[in-house]
Motif scaffolding. Structure first.
Motif, PDB file in Angstrom:
ATOM      1  N   LEU A   1       5.171   4.365  -9.434  1.00  0.00           N
ATOM      2  CA  LEU A   1       4.800   5.782  -9.506  1.00  0.00           C
ATOM      3  C   LEU A   1       3.852   6.020 -10.679  1.00  0.00           C
ATOM      4  CD1 LEU A   1       5.083   8.766  -8.689  1.00  0.00           C
ATOM      5  CD2 LEU A   1       7.170   8.861 -10.079  1.00  0.00           C
ATOM      6  N   ALA A   2       4.162   5.402 -11.831  1.00  0.00           N
ATOM      7  CA  ALA A   2       3.327   5.561 -13.029  1.00  0.00           C
ATOM      8  C   ALA A   2       1.906   5.046 -12.785  1.00  0.00           C
ATOM      9  CB  ALA A   2       3.964   4.826 -14.212  1.00  0.00           C
ATOM     10  N   VAL A   3       1.798   3.877 -12.127  1.00  0.00           N
ATOM     11  CA  VAL A   3       0.478   3.317 -11.822  1.00  0.00           C
ATOM     12  C   VAL A   3      -0.283   4.235 -10.867  1.00  0.00           C
ATOM     13  CG1 VAL A   3      -0.750   1.384 -10.740  1.00  0.00           C
ATOM     14  CG2 VAL A   3       1.213   0.926 -12.215  1.00  0.00           C
ATOM     15  N   SER A   4       0.406   4.741  -9.847  1.00  0.00           N
ATOM     16  CA  SER A   4      -0.229   5.640  -8.874  1.00  0.00           C
ATOM     17  C   SER A   4      -0.748   6.912  -9.545  1.00  0.00           C
ATOM     18  CB  SER A   4       0.767   6.017  -7.770  1.00  0.00           C
ATOM     19  OG  SER A   4       1.235   4.866  -7.101  1.00  0.00           O
ATOM     20  N   VAL A   5       0.069   7.476 -10.431  1.00  0.00           N
ATOM     21  CA  VAL A   5      -0.328   8.693 -11.150  1.00  0.00           C
ATOM     22  C   VAL A   5      -1.539   8.427 -12.030  1.00  0.00           C
ATOM     23  CG1 VAL A   5       0.373  10.355 -12.925  1.00  0.00           C
ATOM     24  CG2 VAL A   5       1.964   9.757 -11.091  1.00  0.00           C
ATOM     25  N   GLN A  36       2.278  -6.882  -7.854  1.00  0.00           N
ATOM     26  CA  GLN A  36       3.585  -7.515  -7.956  1.00  0.00           C
ATOM     27  C   GLN A  36       4.687  -6.672  -7.301  1.00  0.00           C
ATOM     28  OE1 GLN A  36       1.445  -6.997 -10.383  1.00  0.00           O
ATOM     29  NE2 GLN A  36       1.203  -8.788 -11.720  1.00  0.00           N
ATOM     30  N   GLU A  37       5.780  -7.334  -6.949  1.00  0.00           N
ATOM     31  CA  GLU A  37       6.891  -6.704  -6.236  1.00  0.00           C
ATOM     32  C   GLU A  37       7.498  -5.539  -7.010  1.00  0.00           C
ATOM     33  OE1 GLU A  37       9.252  -5.958  -3.089  1.00  0.00           O
ATOM     34  OE2 GLU A  37       7.674  -7.492  -3.161  1.00  0.00           O
ATOM     35  N   VAL A  38       7.484  -5.629  -8.343  1.00  0.00           N
ATOM     36  CA  VAL A  38       8.114  -4.597  -9.171  1.00  0.00           C
ATOM     37  C   VAL A  38       7.484  -3.216  -8.962  1.00  0.00           C
ATOM     38  CG1 VAL A  38       6.600  -4.971 -11.184  1.00  0.00           C
ATOM     39  CG2 VAL A  38       8.924  -4.088 -11.521  1.00  0.00           C
ATOM     40  N   PHE A  39       6.247  -3.187  -8.497  1.00  0.00           N
ATOM     41  CA  PHE A  39       5.544  -1.905  -8.311  1.00  0.00           C
ATOM     42  C   PHE A  39       5.680  -1.340  -6.898  1.00  0.00           C
ATOM     43  CE2 PHE A  39       3.041  -4.166 -11.611  1.00  0.00           C
ATOM     44  CZ  PHE A  39       3.182  -3.257 -12.647  1.00  0.00           C
ATOM     45  N   GLN A  40       6.130  -2.155  -5.943  1.00  0.00           N
ATOM     46  CA  GLN A  40       6.019  -1.783  -4.530  1.00  0.00           C
ATOM     47  C   GLN A  40       6.839  -0.556  -4.131  1.00  0.00           C
ATOM     48  OE1 GLN A  40       3.628  -3.060  -2.698  1.00  0.00           O
ATOM     49  NE2 GLN A  40       3.116  -4.354  -4.459  1.00  0.00           N
ATOM     50  N   LYS A  41       8.065  -0.430  -4.642  1.00  0.00           N
ATOM     51  CA  LYS A  41       8.899   0.724  -4.264  1.00  0.00           C
ATOM     52  C   LYS A  41       8.309   2.026  -4.803  1.00  0.00           C
ATOM     53  CE  LYS A  41      13.280  -1.565  -3.404  1.00  0.00           C
ATOM     54  NZ  LYS A  41      14.732  -1.628  -3.664  1.00  0.00           N
ATOM     55  N   TYR A  90       5.076   2.482  -5.317  1.00  0.00           N
ATOM     56  CA  TYR A  90       3.890   2.741  -4.497  1.00  0.00           C
ATOM     57  C   TYR A  90       4.298   3.418  -3.189  1.00  0.00           C
ATOM     58  CZ  TYR A  90       1.295  -0.595  -7.489  1.00  0.00           C
ATOM     59  OH  TYR A  90       0.709  -1.249  -8.546  1.00  0.00           O
ATOM     60  N   LYS A  91       5.371   2.893  -2.571  1.00  0.00           N
ATOM     61  CA  LYS A  91       5.825   3.456  -1.301  1.00  0.00           C
ATOM     62  C   LYS A  91       6.294   4.899  -1.474  1.00  0.00           C
ATOM     63  CE  LYS A  91       8.782   2.613   2.691  1.00  0.00           C
ATOM     64  NZ  LYS A  91       9.806   1.745   3.317  1.00  0.00           N
ATOM     65  N   PHE A  92       7.031   5.175  -2.552  1.00  0.00           N
ATOM     66  CA  PHE A  92       7.475   6.537  -2.834  1.00  0.00           C
ATOM     67  C   PHE A  92       6.275   7.464  -3.005  1.00  0.00           C
ATOM     68  CE2 PHE A  92       8.153   9.848  -6.011  1.00  0.00           C
ATOM     69  CZ  PHE A  92       9.232  10.543  -5.469  1.00  0.00           C
ATOM     70  N   SER A  93       5.289   6.999  -3.753  1.00  0.00           N
ATOM     71  CA  SER A  93       4.099   7.820  -4.009  1.00  0.00           C
ATOM     72  C   SER A  93       3.339   8.112  -2.725  1.00  0.00           C
ATOM     73  CB  SER A  93       3.171   7.105  -5.001  1.00  0.00           C
ATOM     74  OG  SER A  93       3.844   6.835  -6.204  1.00  0.00           O
ATOM     75  N   GLU A  94       3.267   7.117  -1.837  1.00  0.00           N
ATOM     76  CA  GLU A  94       2.542   7.313  -0.580  1.00  0.00           C
ATOM     77  C   GLU A  94       3.306   8.228   0.376  1.00  0.00           C
ATOM     78  OE1 GLU A  94       1.162   4.904   3.440  1.00  0.00           O
ATOM     79  OE2 GLU A  94       1.593   3.756   1.625  1.00  0.00           O
ATOM     80  N   THR A  95       4.579   7.945   0.599  1.00  0.00           N
ATOM     81  CA  THR A  95       5.329   8.667   1.633  1.00  0.00           C
ATOM     82  C   THR A  95       5.874  10.009   1.136  1.00  0.00           C
ATOM     83  OG1 THR A  95       7.325   7.402   1.071  1.00  0.00           O
ATOM     84  CG2 THR A  95       5.956   6.557   2.852  1.00  0.00           C
ATOM     85  N   ASP A  96       6.603  10.003   0.026  1.00  0.00           N
ATOM     86  CA  ASP A  96       7.255  11.237  -0.443  1.00  0.00           C
ATOM     87  C   ASP A  96       6.249  12.245  -0.986  1.00  0.00           C
ATOM     88  OD1 ASP A  96      10.624  10.704  -1.087  1.00  0.00           O
ATOM     89  OD2 ASP A  96       9.349   9.147  -0.302  1.00  0.00           O
ATOM     90  N   LEU A  97       5.348  11.800  -1.856  1.00  0.00           N
ATOM     91  CA  LEU A  97       4.376  12.742  -2.429  1.00  0.00           C
ATOM     92  C   LEU A  97       3.448  13.297  -1.358  1.00  0.00           C
ATOM     93  CD1 LEU A  97       3.358  11.216  -5.894  1.00  0.00           C
ATOM     94  CD2 LEU A  97       5.112  12.917  -5.358  1.00  0.00           C
ATOM     95  N   LEU A  98       3.101  12.465  -0.379  1.00  0.00           N
ATOM     96  CA  LEU A  98       2.244  12.939   0.713  1.00  0.00           C
ATOM     97  C   LEU A  98       2.990  13.974   1.561  1.00  0.00           C
ATOM     98  CD1 LEU A  98      -0.575  12.584   1.890  1.00  0.00           C
ATOM     99  CD2 LEU A  98       0.362  10.864   3.436  1.00  0.00           C
ATOM    100  N   GLY A 106      -4.068   2.984  -1.300  1.00  0.00           N
ATOM    101  CA  GLY A 106      -4.974   1.905  -1.703  1.00  0.00           C
ATOM    102  C   GLY A 106      -4.236   0.755  -2.355  1.00  0.00           C
ATOM    103  N   LEU A 107      -3.279   1.075  -3.211  1.00  0.00           N
ATOM    104  CA  LEU A 107      -2.510   0.041  -3.916  1.00  0.00           C
ATOM    105  C   LEU A 107      -1.698  -0.828  -2.955  1.00  0.00           C
ATOM    106  CD1 LEU A 107      -1.317   2.283  -6.873  1.00  0.00           C
ATOM    107  CD2 LEU A 107      -2.545   0.110  -7.168  1.00  0.00           C
ATOM    108  N   ARG A 108      -1.300  -0.254  -1.809  1.00  0.00           N
ATOM    109  CA  ARG A 108      -0.472  -0.985  -0.852  1.00  0.00           C
ATOM    110  C   ARG A 108      -1.281  -1.761   0.192  1.00  0.00           C
ATOM    111  NH1 ARG A 108       4.015   2.126   1.980  1.00  0.00           N
ATOM    112  NH2 ARG A 108       4.987   0.074   2.062  1.00  0.00           N
ATOM    113  N   VAL A 109      -2.600  -1.607   0.183  1.00  0.00           N
ATOM    114  CA  VAL A 109      -3.433  -2.374   1.121  1.00  0.00           C
ATOM    115  C   VAL A 109      -3.551  -3.803   0.603  1.00  0.00           C
ATOM    116  CG1 VAL A 109      -5.746  -2.670   2.083  1.00  0.00           C
ATOM    117  CG2 VAL A 109      -4.762  -0.384   1.890  1.00  0.00           C
ATOM    118  N   ASN A 110      -2.960  -4.738   1.342  1.00  0.00           N
ATOM    119  CA  ASN A 110      -3.002  -6.146   0.946  1.00  0.00           C
ATOM    120  C   ASN A 110      -4.102  -6.835   1.744  1.00  0.00           C
ATOM    121  OD1 ASN A 110      -2.489  -8.980   0.686  1.00  0.00           O
ATOM    122  ND2 ASN A 110      -0.423  -8.491  -0.020  1.00  0.00           N
ATOM    123  N   ILE A 111      -5.219  -7.121   1.077  1.00  0.00           N
ATOM    124  CA  ILE A 111      -6.373  -7.693   1.764  1.00  0.00           C
ATOM    125  C   ILE A 111      -6.053  -9.065   2.349  1.00  0.00           C
ATOM    126  CG2 ILE A 111      -8.745  -8.537   1.426  1.00  0.00           C
ATOM    127  CD1 ILE A 111      -9.111  -6.238  -0.582  1.00  0.00           C
TER     128      ILE A 111
END
Length: 347
Positions: free
Chosen positions: A24-28, A64-69, A71-79, A309-314
């Motif tokens: 969440l901090a990284v997304s913000v 890294q995995e530590v950020f994924q939850k 990122y998901k919260f920021s994408e789904t809940d905040l949206l 964007g953060l969750r797009v794994n190229i």
């Protein structure tokens, strides 16, 4: 005993916050950086910068995995919060801009997508359950539709996982393609561009992101087109239940059981959107409060787009199998061609 339960619940809440906080901090931070950069490069806009900056940071530095939850919260809940707040800035008269033709366009576009996804999948040799999941995900609302359809057709977890991946990959490519295509076809005229974006893209996040790359009015109207599709999720679930030879009684029983477990088929933000829209239309939400909601909705949206964007794994985009990738490509092409034809006829 009640005291122990309260302590346990508090510990669970703190643990969940701890898991969400890094991402969440990284997304913000990326959202805030995008807002600042948009003042330097106003033509790009904060939304576009947020997505691309998120993709760069997520794939190069902070995947890294530590950020994924977080990122998901920021994408789904905040949206979701952003969409509910968006309702408080739109009146019923704005919703009616879609008109009968707009709703007919959505229904026909979804029907073509479902029929086409089932036919293409059969020709490529995929099983029935996987074809149902691909049809639901592309026609309605991506991962949410797949998750809602899977238990009704008794789909395997493997099929569910692959379908979610392919539908999201298809949506990501279209998310960037459609703003360019609609500029060529419609010179970004609001209704036609919004119909293309809101009637085609797979997830709500992709619709908001793609619409925001064009303009704020297109983003808002695209979201309304998308919400009509999401409302029809229940009908799609019933359809696939019938195709699996289940009775109405069987499907309703499963729906009741899922509701008891908290697995509501239509996302909560759809109801929230219509409630805030009704409150604004009846002047219960004042213009001043509406303006505050608009600003807050925009901020949540930018942060959510950073998380997308953060969750797009190229690497994941590159390594998908040839046949299943072709399936996603063909369905995506069908959706775009179908939308072009229907927009020319109806809108």
């Amino acid at each position: 005993m009640n005291g122990i339960n309260r302590i346990t619940n508090s510990n669970n809440i703190f643990y969940k916050i701890k898991e969400i906080l890094p991402g969440l901090a990284v997304s913000v931070l990326i959202g805030l950086a995008s807002m600042l950069l948009s003042q330097v490069v106003p033509k790009l806009g904060a939304a576009t910068i947020s997505i691309f900056l998120g993709m760069f940071v997520g794939n190069v530095f902070l995947g890294q995995e530590v950020f994924q939850k977080g990122y998901k919260f920021s994408e789904t809940d905040l949206l979701s919060y952003s969409i509910v707040l968006l309702g408080s800035t739109l009146s019923v008269s704005t919703l009616m801009e879609l008109g009968f033709n707009g709703i007919l366009f959505v229904v026909l576009q979804m029907s073509v997508t479902i029929a086409g996804a089932l036919y293409i999948g059969k020709k490529l040799g995929f099983g029935q359950d996987f074809r149902f999941l691909m049809a639901a995900g592309n026609a309605v609302c991506g991962s949410s539709a797949i998750a809602a359809t899977a238990p009704v057709i008794n789909a395997k977890d493997k099929d569910k996982g692959i379908a979610i991946t392919i539908v999201n990959v298809t949506g990501i490519f279209l998310m960037f393609l459609l703003p360019v295509l609609t500029q060529k076809l419609y010179s970004h005229e609001a209704v036609q561009t919004s119909a293309m974006i809101g009637g085609t893209l797979q997830s709500v996040g992709q619709v908001v992101a793609s619409g925001a790359m064009v303009s704020e009015p297109v983003k808002d109207l695209s979201t309304i087109f998308k919400i009509v599709r999401v409302i029809l999720l229940v009908a799609v679930v019933f359809l696939f239940g019938h195709l699996k030879n289940k009775t109405n009684h069987d499907i309703i029983e499963e729906e009741i059981e899922d509701t008891k477990k908290g697995k509501i088929k239509v996302p909560w933000y759809v109801l929230g959107f219509f409630i805030t829209c009704a409150l604004f239309s009846t002047n219960i939400i004042s213009p001043e409060v509406s303006e505050m909601c608009k600003v807050l909705s925009n901020k949540f949206e930018i942060i959510a787009l950073a998380a997308i964007g953060l969750r797009v794994n190229i690497k994941d985009l590159i390594k998908q199998g040839k046949t299943v990738s072709l399936y996603g490509l063909f369905v995506g092409m069908l959706q775009v061609v179908s939308a072009v034809i229907l927009i020319n006829i109806l809108l």
